[in-house]
Scaffold this motif. Structure first.
Motif, PDB file in Angstrom:
ATOM      1  N   GLU A   5      41.857  25.774  -1.767  1.00  0.00           N
ATOM      2  CA  GLU A   5      41.464  26.536  -2.939  1.00  0.00           C
ATOM      3  C   GLU A   5      40.140  27.258  -2.713  1.00  0.00           C
ATOM      4  OE1 GLU A   5      43.324  23.901  -6.587  1.00  0.00           O
ATOM      5  OE2 GLU A   5      41.410  23.269  -5.732  1.00  0.00           O
ATOM      6  N   ILE A   6      39.288  26.683  -1.862  1.00  0.00           N
ATOM      7  CA  ILE A   6      37.988  27.288  -1.581  1.00  0.00           C
ATOM      8  C   ILE A   6      38.122  28.436  -0.588  1.00  0.00           C
ATOM      9  CG2 ILE A   6      35.708  26.850  -0.596  1.00  0.00           C
ATOM     10  CD1 ILE A   6      36.063  23.933  -1.560  1.00  0.00           C
ATOM     11  N   TRP A   7      38.836  28.180   0.509  1.00  0.00           N
ATOM     12  CA  TRP A   7      38.942  29.172   1.578  1.00  0.00           C
ATOM     13  C   TRP A   7      40.177  30.045   1.369  1.00  0.00           C
ATOM     14  CZ3 TRP A   7      34.396  29.329   3.424  1.00  0.00           C
ATOM     15  CH2 TRP A   7      33.637  28.160   3.506  1.00  0.00           C
ATOM     16  N   ASP A   8      40.149  30.783   0.262  1.00  0.00           N
ATOM     17  CA  ASP A   8      41.266  31.646  -0.108  1.00  0.00           C
ATOM     18  C   ASP A   8      41.041  33.057   0.442  1.00  0.00           C
ATOM     19  OD1 ASP A   8      39.242  32.622  -1.714  1.00  0.00           O
ATOM     20  OD2 ASP A   8      40.159  31.981  -3.612  1.00  0.00           O
ATOM     21  N   ALA A   9      41.877  33.996   0.012  1.00  0.00           N
ATOM     22  CA  ALA A   9      41.800  35.353   0.543  1.00  0.00           C
ATOM     23  C   ALA A   9      40.465  36.015   0.236  1.00  0.00           C
ATOM     24  CB  ALA A   9      42.950  36.188  -0.019  1.00  0.00           C
ATOM     25  N   ARG A  59      38.484  24.154  29.032  1.00  0.00           N
ATOM     26  CA  ARG A  59      38.974  24.762  27.796  1.00  0.00           C
ATOM     27  C   ARG A  59      38.237  24.176  26.597  1.00  0.00           C
ATOM     28  NH1 ARG A  59      44.385  23.082  26.892  1.00  0.00           N
ATOM     29  NH2 ARG A  59      44.746  24.927  25.577  1.00  0.00           N
ATOM     30  N   ALA A  60      38.101  24.996  25.541  1.00  0.00           N
ATOM     31  CA  ALA A  60      37.406  24.564  24.332  1.00  0.00           C
ATOM     32  C   ALA A  60      38.350  24.627  23.139  1.00  0.00           C
ATOM     33  CB  ALA A  60      36.182  25.437  24.072  1.00  0.00           C
ATOM     34  N   LEU A  61      38.172  23.686  22.230  1.00  0.00           N
ATOM     35  CA  LEU A  61      38.937  23.628  20.988  1.00  0.00           C
ATOM     36  C   LEU A  61      37.956  23.632  19.832  1.00  0.00           C
ATOM     37  CD1 LEU A  61      41.567  23.173  19.325  1.00  0.00           C
ATOM     38  CD2 LEU A  61      41.224  20.708  19.690  1.00  0.00           C
ATOM     39  N   GLU A  62      38.103  24.600  18.923  1.00  0.00           N
ATOM     40  CA  GLU A  62      37.248  24.639  17.737  1.00  0.00           C
ATOM     41  C   GLU A  62      37.998  24.109  16.528  1.00  0.00           C
ATOM     42  OE1 GLU A  62      34.388  27.449  14.944  1.00  0.00           O
ATOM     43  OE2 GLU A  62      35.243  28.301  16.768  1.00  0.00           O
ATOM     44  N   PHE A  63      37.478  23.043  15.922  1.00  0.00           N
ATOM     45  CA  PHE A  63      37.985  22.564  14.641  1.00  0.00           C
ATOM     46  C   PHE A  63      37.467  23.493  13.542  1.00  0.00           C
ATOM     47  CE2 PHE A  63      38.437  17.723  15.719  1.00  0.00           C
ATOM     48  CZ  PHE A  63      39.524  18.021  16.531  1.00  0.00           C
ATOM     49  N   ALA A  64      38.347  23.866  12.613  1.00  0.00           N
ATOM     50  CA  ALA A  64      37.986  24.773  11.514  1.00  0.00           C
ATOM     51  C   ALA A  64      37.425  26.077  12.083  1.00  0.00           C
ATOM     52  CB  ALA A  64      37.008  24.115  10.555  1.00  0.00           C
ATOM     53  N   ILE A  65      38.251  26.774  12.839  1.00  0.00           N
ATOM     54  CA  ILE A  65      37.809  27.972  13.560  1.00  0.00           C
ATOM     55  C   ILE A  65      37.475  29.129  12.634  1.00  0.00           C
ATOM     56  CG2 ILE A  65      40.134  28.897  13.909  1.00  0.00           C
ATOM     57  CD1 ILE A  65      39.260  29.686  16.744  1.00  0.00           C
ATOM     58  N   GLY A  66      38.019  29.127  11.424  1.00  0.00           N
ATOM     59  CA  GLY A  66      37.688  30.156  10.447  1.00  0.00           C
ATOM     60  C   GLY A  66      38.034  31.550  10.906  1.00  0.00           C
ATOM     61  N   ILE A  96      42.569  32.640   9.043  1.00  0.00           N
ATOM     62  CA  ILE A  96      43.242  32.999  10.295  1.00  0.00           C
ATOM     63  C   ILE A  96      43.599  34.481  10.302  1.00  0.00           C
ATOM     64  CG2 ILE A  96      45.255  32.582  11.762  1.00  0.00           C
ATOM     65  CD1 ILE A  96      45.331  29.728  10.630  1.00  0.00           C
ATOM     66  N   ASP A  97      44.074  34.978   9.169  1.00  0.00           N
ATOM     67  CA  ASP A  97      44.419  36.401   9.072  1.00  0.00           C
ATOM     68  C   ASP A  97      43.198  37.277   9.362  1.00  0.00           C
ATOM     69  OD1 ASP A  97      46.980  35.645   8.386  1.00  0.00           O
ATOM     70  OD2 ASP A  97      46.674  35.917   6.228  1.00  0.00           O
ATOM     71  N   GLN A  98      42.041  36.848   8.890  1.00  0.00           N
ATOM     72  CA  GLN A  98      40.817  37.605   9.166  1.00  0.00           C
ATOM     73  C   GLN A  98      40.467  37.545  10.651  1.00  0.00           C
ATOM     74  OE1 GLN A  98      39.406  39.391   6.835  1.00  0.00           O
ATOM     75  NE2 GLN A  98      37.687  40.150   8.052  1.00  0.00           N
ATOM     76  N   LEU A  99      40.665  36.379  11.272  1.00  0.00           N
ATOM     77  CA  LEU A  99      40.451  36.246  12.709  1.00  0.00           C
ATOM     78  C   LEU A  99      41.357  37.203  13.479  1.00  0.00           C
ATOM     79  CD1 LEU A  99      39.489  34.822  15.348  1.00  0.00           C
ATOM     80  CD2 LEU A  99      41.192  33.046  14.877  1.00  0.00           C
ATOM     81  N   ARG A 100      42.574  37.361  13.000  1.00  0.00           N
ATOM     82  CA  ARG A 100      43.544  38.207  13.707  1.00  0.00           C
ATOM     83  C   ARG A 100      43.182  39.697  13.662  1.00  0.00           C
ATOM     84  NH1 ARG A 100      44.203  35.124  16.715  1.00  0.00           N
ATOM     85  NH2 ARG A 100      45.529  33.291  16.565  1.00  0.00           N
TER      86      ARG A 100
END
Length: 246
Positions: free
Chosen positions: A5-9, A43-50, A75-79
């Motif tokens: 609910e917080i990290w919405d569009a 290799r690196a893994l980011e938790f909560a990559i935003g 994720i859409d913003q990352l793309r």
């Protein structure tokens, strides 16, 4: 409030602030450089990559980065910056979701572990990091130090930032180690925009115990990404945990 609910569009659309704050070039340069060193050619893994604030500059340094992220709008913003082949992302909760392969580095920046609202979930996050790491791999957490010393007796809130057009207020529940950050943004008129986010704050020593439960131990703790010494007056820390060798 749930994290989805917080990290919405709307949050995803306004999250990136290029050139200022946590997006300032000197902040990103120091963060990406330190993480690239800790990745140790792996290799690196980011938790909560935003939206990829840290992952994109890290990948540009030649470190293969994968992400885990709960919010599809983020994720859409990352793309809009990189494609799936450049930085693959698994949709899911950082405490439970798994990414394929083995990593030399798992990292979690900018207070994000506090978005997990129970101690059990935070312990699960450490264990999830350990599951993804190769022997001797590192788990890095950037986190603020709880600011309870500024909390006046008998009061439950503090102003953590005040500047023209913005006031940030933290309301504490010290029994449960919870706080809700309130963000007030306003202009010259009478109306203000308010947003809120819940957190469970964690003491550095508590983090160290969580690491032990996951088979890791503290390797280093600095006040920032440039290696400034951590002291009793530090407002935040970058803690590096190392998984035991096989």
């Amino acid at each position: 409030m749930r994290q989805d609910e917080i990290w919405d569009a709307e949050a995803a659309r306004t999250y990136d602030t290029p050139g200022v704050g946590m997006f300032a070039p000197e902040v990103l340069e120091a963060t990406a450089q330190r993480l690239a060193e800790l990745a140790d050619d792996g290799r690196a893994l980011e938790f909560a990559i935003g939206t990829g604030r840290v992952a994109v500059p890290l990948a540009e340094r030649g470190v293969p980065v994968t992400g885990i992220e709960l919010s599809q709008p983020m994720i859409d913003q990352l793309r809009t910056k990189v494609d799936e082949s450049t930085i693959p992302v698994v949709v899911g909760d950082m405490a439970t979701a798994t990414a394929p392969g083995e990593f030399s580095l798992v990292y979690l920046v900018f207070n994000t572990i506090s978005n997990l609202l129970t101690q059990a979930e935070q312990v699960a996050c450490f264990r999830n990091a350990a599951r993804h790491l190769r022997p001797g791999g590192r788990f890095v957490i950037e986190l603020g130090v709880p600011d309870l010393r500024t909390l006046p007796p008998g009061q439950g809130a503090t102003v953590f930032r005040q500047e023209p057009g913005y006031i940030g207020l933290d309301v504490y529940d010290v029994v449960n180690q919870h706080l809700v950050s309130h963000h007030f943004r306003f202009g010259a008129g009478r109306e203000a925009e308010v947003s809120r986010s819940p957190h469970r704050y964690i003491w550095p020593a508590e983090l160290d115990l969580m690491a032990q439960l996951a088979g890791m131990e503290l390797e280093s703790r600095d006040a920032d990404w440039t290696g400034t010494a951590f002291t009793a007056e530090s407002g935040s820390h970058v803690s590096v945990y190392r998984l035991a060798d096989a």
